[in-house]
Motif scaffolding. Structure first.
Motif, PDB file in Angstrom:
ATOM      1  N   SER A 246       0.326  -1.025   0.052  1.00  0.00           N
ATOM      2  CA  SER A 246       0.021  -0.122  -0.488  1.00  0.00           C
ATOM      3  C   SER A 246       0.550   1.251  -0.300  1.00  0.00           C
ATOM      4  O   SER A 246       0.449   2.271   0.170  1.00  0.00           O
ATOM      5  CB  SER A 246      -0.953   0.077   1.714  1.00  0.00           C
ATOM      6  OG  SER A 246       0.076   0.583   2.458  1.00  0.00           O
ATOM      7  N   VAL A 247       2.228   0.879   0.122  1.00  0.00           N
ATOM      8  CA  VAL A 247       3.219   2.296   0.342  1.00  0.00           C
ATOM      9  C   VAL A 247       3.415   2.656  -0.878  1.00  0.00           C
ATOM     10  O   VAL A 247       3.681   2.315  -1.587  1.00  0.00           O
ATOM     11  CB  VAL A 247       4.239   1.998   0.705  1.00  0.00           C
ATOM     12  CG1 VAL A 247       4.935   3.525   0.608  1.00  0.00           C
ATOM     13  CG2 VAL A 247       4.143   1.960   1.676  1.00  0.00           C
ATOM     14  N   PRO A 248       2.693   4.485  -0.943  1.00  0.00           N
ATOM     15  CA  PRO A 248       2.945   5.096  -3.226  1.00  0.00           C
ATOM     16  C   PRO A 248       3.952   4.806  -3.232  1.00  0.00           C
ATOM     17  O   PRO A 248       5.203   5.273  -2.372  1.00  0.00           O
ATOM     18  CB  PRO A 248       2.082   6.377  -2.619  1.00  0.00           C
ATOM     19  CG  PRO A 248       2.675   6.910  -0.976  1.00  0.00           C
ATOM     20  CD  PRO A 248       2.385   5.107  -0.624  1.00  0.00           C
TER      21      PRO A 248
ATOM     22  N   ARG B 164      14.588   8.084   8.598  1.00  0.00           N
ATOM     23  CA  ARG B 164      13.433   8.714   8.544  1.00  0.00           C
ATOM     24  C   ARG B 164      12.701   8.852   9.471  1.00  0.00           C
ATOM     25  O   ARG B 164      11.374  10.078   9.560  1.00  0.00           O
ATOM     26  CB  ARG B 164      12.340   7.210   8.260  1.00  0.00           C
ATOM     27  CG  ARG B 164      12.222   6.675   9.642  1.00  0.00           C
ATOM     28  CD  ARG B 164      11.221   4.912   9.109  1.00  0.00           C
ATOM     29  NE  ARG B 164       9.970   5.111   8.967  1.00  0.00           N
ATOM     30  CZ  ARG B 164       8.834   5.035   7.608  1.00  0.00           C
ATOM     31  NH1 ARG B 164       9.397   4.828   6.515  1.00  0.00           N
ATOM     32  NH2 ARG B 164       8.100   6.021   7.044  1.00  0.00           N
TER      33      ARG B 164
ATOM     34  N   GLU C  69       6.454  10.246   4.536  1.00  0.00           N
ATOM     35  CA  GLU C  69       5.019  10.372   5.366  1.00  0.00           C
ATOM     36  C   GLU C  69       3.449   9.594   4.656  1.00  0.00           C
ATOM     37  O   GLU C  69       3.851   9.855   3.390  1.00  0.00           O
ATOM     38  CB  GLU C  69       4.956  12.069   5.743  1.00  0.00           C
ATOM     39  CG  GLU C  69       5.843  12.336   6.332  1.00  0.00           C
ATOM     40  CD  GLU C  69       5.850  12.211   7.846  1.00  0.00           C
ATOM     41  OE1 GLU C  69       4.505  11.754   8.443  1.00  0.00           O
ATOM     42  OE2 GLU C  69       6.523  12.083   8.508  1.00  0.00           O
ATOM     43  N   ASP C  70       2.760   9.044   5.010  1.00  0.00           N
ATOM     44  CA  ASP C  70       1.615   8.690   4.599  1.00  0.00           C
ATOM     45  C   ASP C  70       0.839   9.774   3.366  1.00  0.00           C
ATOM     46  O   ASP C  70       1.063  10.875   3.852  1.00  0.00           O
ATOM     47  CB  ASP C  70       0.659   8.639   4.972  1.00  0.00           C
ATOM     48  CG  ASP C  70       1.666   7.197   6.047  1.00  0.00           C
ATOM     49  OD1 ASP C  70       1.883   6.382   6.084  1.00  0.00           O
ATOM     50  OD2 ASP C  70       0.107   6.926   7.211  1.00  0.00           O
ATOM     51  N   ASN C  71       0.888   9.280   1.824  1.00  0.00           N
ATOM     52  CA  ASN C  71      -0.029   9.796   0.712  1.00  0.00           C
ATOM     53  C   ASN C  71       1.029  11.215   0.552  1.00  0.00           C
ATOM     54  O   ASN C  71       0.166  11.822   0.111  1.00  0.00           O
ATOM     55  CB  ASN C  71      -0.980  10.349   1.043  1.00  0.00           C
ATOM     56  CG  ASN C  71      -1.798   9.573   1.329  1.00  0.00           C
ATOM     57  OD1 ASN C  71      -2.067   8.294   1.591  1.00  0.00           O
ATOM     58  ND2 ASN C  71      -2.644   9.245   3.229  1.00  0.00           N
TER      59      ASN C  71
END
Length: 236
Positions: free
Chosen positions: A147-149, A171, A193-195
């Motif tokens: 799911s990691v972009p 990180r 960071e997410d998204n």
């Protein structure tokens, strides 16, 4: 007895090389190279970017080196080898032949490489406790959905100069945007960071992506991730 980070079993661990032969062929642009050819060509002249997010530093690395205490022999010669051989073959086609990307496969490989690069040139005794079992259990599954972009761009620069580089900031460091890997002029970016989007134009990895779908950027677009003096030295 150490715990293997691949299968979670108590087992003696082996040396896990940073660059597998198939991945090295993609980086170097030559399908005919054997293992020793790849390792001999990756022994000098490559960069690791590290340090403070504002005042970044870089160092030459031996990209043929290895990580200790990571995987047992069965995992090293089993799922890890299959992952790198399949991803290396797909990367070669994408980088050099205009072939479409297998996004699920390449995402798994980039995450695997990310953690190997993070551990590179580091003391790894803590890995003997199996700290990465859960993560590698997911990566080892060929049916896993990552799911990691992950994003990709291509540099408007000589790809033989930008053959291979990677960034290993903490990180959790303030201002650290994400993990960056360069293979033969292509920039792969994993945000911390997410998204979060990369700080340059890039395409989100998707099945069927080809070189024609990837934005072309100037090396100077990487200044927020790579030390400016390194960029200047490579583009002079």
């Amino acid at each position: 007895m150490p715990i293997c980070n691949g299968c979670g079993e108590e087992a003696a661990t082996t040396r896990e090389h940073l660059i597998h032969r198939a991945v090295g062929r993609a980086i170097l642009g030559d399908r005919t190279l054997d293992t020793e050819d790849v390792r001999s060509q990756l022994r000098s002249g490559y960069y690791r970017f590290a340090g403070d997010p504002v005042e970044r530093t870089h160092e030459d690395v031996r990209a043929d080196w290895h990580i200790q205490n990571l995987l047992c022999a069965d995992c090293n010669s089993g799922w890890a080898m299959r992952l790198e051989e399949e991803a290396g073959s797909n990367l070669y086609g994408f980088l050099h032949e205009g072939a479409p990307l297998d996004a699920a496969l390449v995402k798994r490989w980039i995450l695997f490489f990310h953690f190997k690069a993070w551990l590179y040139y580091s003391r790894t005794e803590a890995l003997r406790q199996g700290q990465l079992v859960k993560l590698f259990g997911m990566i080892s599954n060929p049916n896993a959905t990552v799911s990691v972009p992950i994003y990709v761009a291509v540099l408007d620069a000589d790809p033989t100069i930008w053959e291979f580089s990677f960034q290993t900031d903490d990180r959790h460091a303030a201002g650290s945007p994400g993990f960056l890997l360069i293979t033969h002029g292509f920039v792969w970016f994993v945000p911390f960071e997410d998204n979060a989007a990369p700080p340059f134009s890039a395409a989100l990895l998707a099945d069927g992506l080809t070189r024609e779908d990837v934005p072309v950027i100037s090396p100077t677009a990487l200044r927020t991730v790579i030390p400016p003096e390194t960029i200047e030295g490579l583009t002079d």
